[in-house]
Motif scaffolding. Structure first.
Motif, short mmCIF file in Angstrom:
data_model
loop_
_atom_site.label_atom_id
_atom_site.label_comp_id
_atom_site.label_asym_id
_atom_site.label_seq_id
_atom_site.Cartn_x
_atom_site.Cartn_y
_atom_site.Cartn_z
N CYS B 79 0.84 -1.21 0.00
CA CYS B 79 0.00 0.00 0.00
C CYS B 79 0.87 1.26 0.00
O CYS B 79 0.58 2.23 -0.71
CB CYS B 79 -0.92 0.01 1.22
N LEU B 85 -4.38 3.77 0.19
CA LEU B 85 -4.67 3.84 1.63
C LEU B 85 -3.41 4.16 2.44
O LEU B 85 -3.10 3.49 3.44
CB LEU B 85 -5.28 2.51 2.11
N ASP B 87 -2.50 6.60 4.42
CA ASP B 87 -2.62 6.99 5.83
C ASP B 87 -2.79 5.77 6.74
O ASP B 87 -2.15 5.67 7.79
CB ASP B 87 -3.79 7.96 6.03
N GLY B 88 -3.65 4.86 6.31
CA GLY B 88 -3.90 3.65 7.11
C GLY B 88 -2.68 2.77 7.17
O GLY B 88 -2.31 2.26 8.23
N ALA B 89 -2.03 2.57 6.01
CA ALA B 89 -0.84 1.72 5.97
C ALA B 89 0.28 2.33 6.82
O ALA B 89 0.97 1.62 7.55
CB ALA B 89 -0.38 1.55 4.52
N LEU B 91 -0.10 4.30 9.37
CA LEU B 91 -0.47 4.14 10.78
C LEU B 91 -0.12 2.74 11.28
O LEU B 91 0.46 2.57 12.36
CB LEU B 91 -1.98 4.40 10.95
N LEU B 92 -0.45 1.73 10.45
CA LEU B 92 -0.15 0.35 10.85
C LEU B 92 1.35 0.12 10.97
O LEU B 92 1.81 -0.54 11.91
CB LEU B 92 -0.74 -0.63 9.82
N PRO B 150 2.71 17.23 2.85
CA PRO B 150 1.85 18.37 2.49
C PRO B 150 0.82 18.04 1.41
O PRO B 150 -0.22 18.69 1.33
CB PRO B 150 2.85 19.41 1.96
N ASP B 151 1.10 17.06 0.58
CA ASP B 151 0.14 16.73 -0.48
C ASP B 151 0.18 15.21 -0.75
O ASP B 151 0.87 14.48 -0.05
CB ASP B 151 0.45 17.51 -1.76
N ARG B 152 -0.57 14.81 -1.76
CA ARG B 152 -0.69 13.37 -2.03
C ARG B 152 -0.03 13.02 -3.36
O ARG B 152 -0.64 12.37 -4.22
CB ARG B 152 -2.16 12.97 -2.03
N TYR B 157 -5.14 5.92 -4.43
CA TYR B 157 -6.41 5.98 -3.71
C TYR B 157 -6.16 6.23 -2.24
O TYR B 157 -5.33 5.54 -1.66
CB TYR B 157 -7.22 4.70 -3.90
N PRO B 158 -6.81 7.13 -1.55
CA PRO B 158 -7.77 8.08 -2.10
C PRO B 158 -7.06 9.08 -3.02
O PRO B 158 -5.95 9.51 -2.72
CB PRO B 158 -8.32 8.79 -0.87
#
Lengths: 164, 161
Positions: B79, B85, B87-89, B91-92, B150-152, B157-158
């Motif tokens: 990821c 994902l 942010d989620g990855a 965090l994990l 600061p950006d993506r 995704y997202p």
């Protein structure tokens, strides 16, 4: 600013996918392992041979077998915490204050190929098995786990010792 | 003068670093975790033993962890690299690193001489040491960099807005 799912939701998605993959892979693969580690079976015979050419031994033993190894003066290791060891233990049993110190002491007394008996409080405690595996990993090749542990030894009226 | 030297078109080098630095951090983190998962996926039994050696997990549950954890490392790594994902990855990965740092610290504190089990769970695996802790702290630092990006840039995704 970004219309995105919160990080916790994203993480939950990944965790769910992980669990599905884990279940599927462990079901399909030929070398799958049980989800919960199984306890060691108690062996019906013990060996005091010290040959190193054979595969390493790590087995569970009964109260009677432990008593026999005790009578033969092999080393016993108490895997419980030091506070429990101080209150009472099998005579001569070493306590695991520091693992490296423990391995050095056993090695200097009887080497790494003679039987070492590891015990904890009773059948249900896991610390004796964990410690036995640690000892095996450190090169000790002949390890027995006394399944009944301190409680069965004490209940049987066998000799005990109190240390400070 | 200073601005001319550091400029390229409408973007300064600093701006590019702010955008692409976290991307590089993502790829490094992802690469580490994918690499770390491979040997564990191949040898779940040995990894269960490596977990057990830390003397942290109640007996029996090391097998469950040995089955699930490598997949979590692999998926989180993929990821992060793919930009899905993130942010989620991230965090994990941060949570896993904090758990690893705690486990390694207590093992070192108790004088348990064990193999790290970080990348290789076979006998050639390196021993646990201070360098392992430093490495995990550096990776945790990369996690915070990704968290505060600061950006993506280069995320699928997202999708960036």
């Amino acid at each position: 600013m970004f219309p995105t799912p919160p990080p916790l939701h994203q993480a939950s998605l990944i965790v769910m996918a992980t669990i599905v993959l884990g279940i599927m892979s462990n079901t399909i693969r030929s070398d799958s392992i049980p989800w919960i580690a199984e306890a060691l079976a108690v062996t019906d015979k013990i060996s005091i041979e010290t040959e190193t050419s054979e595969a390493p031994i790590l087995q569970g033993i009964s109260l009677e077998q432990a008593k026999k190894l005790f009578d033969d003066n092999f080393i016993f290791v108490d895997a419980r915490g030091e506070e429990y060891w101080s209150e009472g233990h099998i005579p001569g049993a070493m306590v695991n204050r520091n693992f490296m110190e423990l391995t050095f002491k056993i090695d200097s007394i009887q080497g790494r190929t003679k039987p070492v008996v590891v015990y904890c409080s009773d059948d249900d405690c896991g610390s004796s098995e964990d410690l036995a595996y640690d000892l095996q990993y450190s090169g000790f090749t002949h390890l027995y786990i006394f399944k009944g542990g301190w409680l069965s030894w004490n209940d049987a009226g066998y000799p005990t010792e109190i240390s400070q | 003068m200073e601005r001319c030297r550091l400029s390229y078109g409408n973007f300064t080098i600093m701006h590019q670093l702010k955008s692409y630095g976290p991307v590089l951090a993502r790829w490094i983190l992802g690469g580490f975790f994918i690499y770390a998962s491979l040997d564990k996926l191949a040898h779940p039994e040995l990894f269960a033993r490596a977990i057990s050696n830390y003397q942290l997990v109640p007996f029996g549950l090391e097998n469950t962890m040995a089955i699930i954890l490598p997949w979590l490392e692999l998926l989180a790594g993929v990821c992060l690299i793919a930009g899905i994902l993130v942010d989620g990855a991230n965090l994990l990965v941060a949570v896993m690193l904090i758990v690893f740092i705690t486990a390694i610290s207590q093992a070192l504190g108790r004088g348990i001489d064990i193999s790290c089990g970080c990348f290789k769970v076979t006998e050639t695996g390196r021993s646990l040491g201070f360098s392992t802790l430093v490495q995990d702290f550096i990776l945790l630092g990369l996690c915070f960099w990704v968290m505060n990006r600061p950006d993506r840039t280069l995320e699928i995704y997202p999708k960036p807005v």
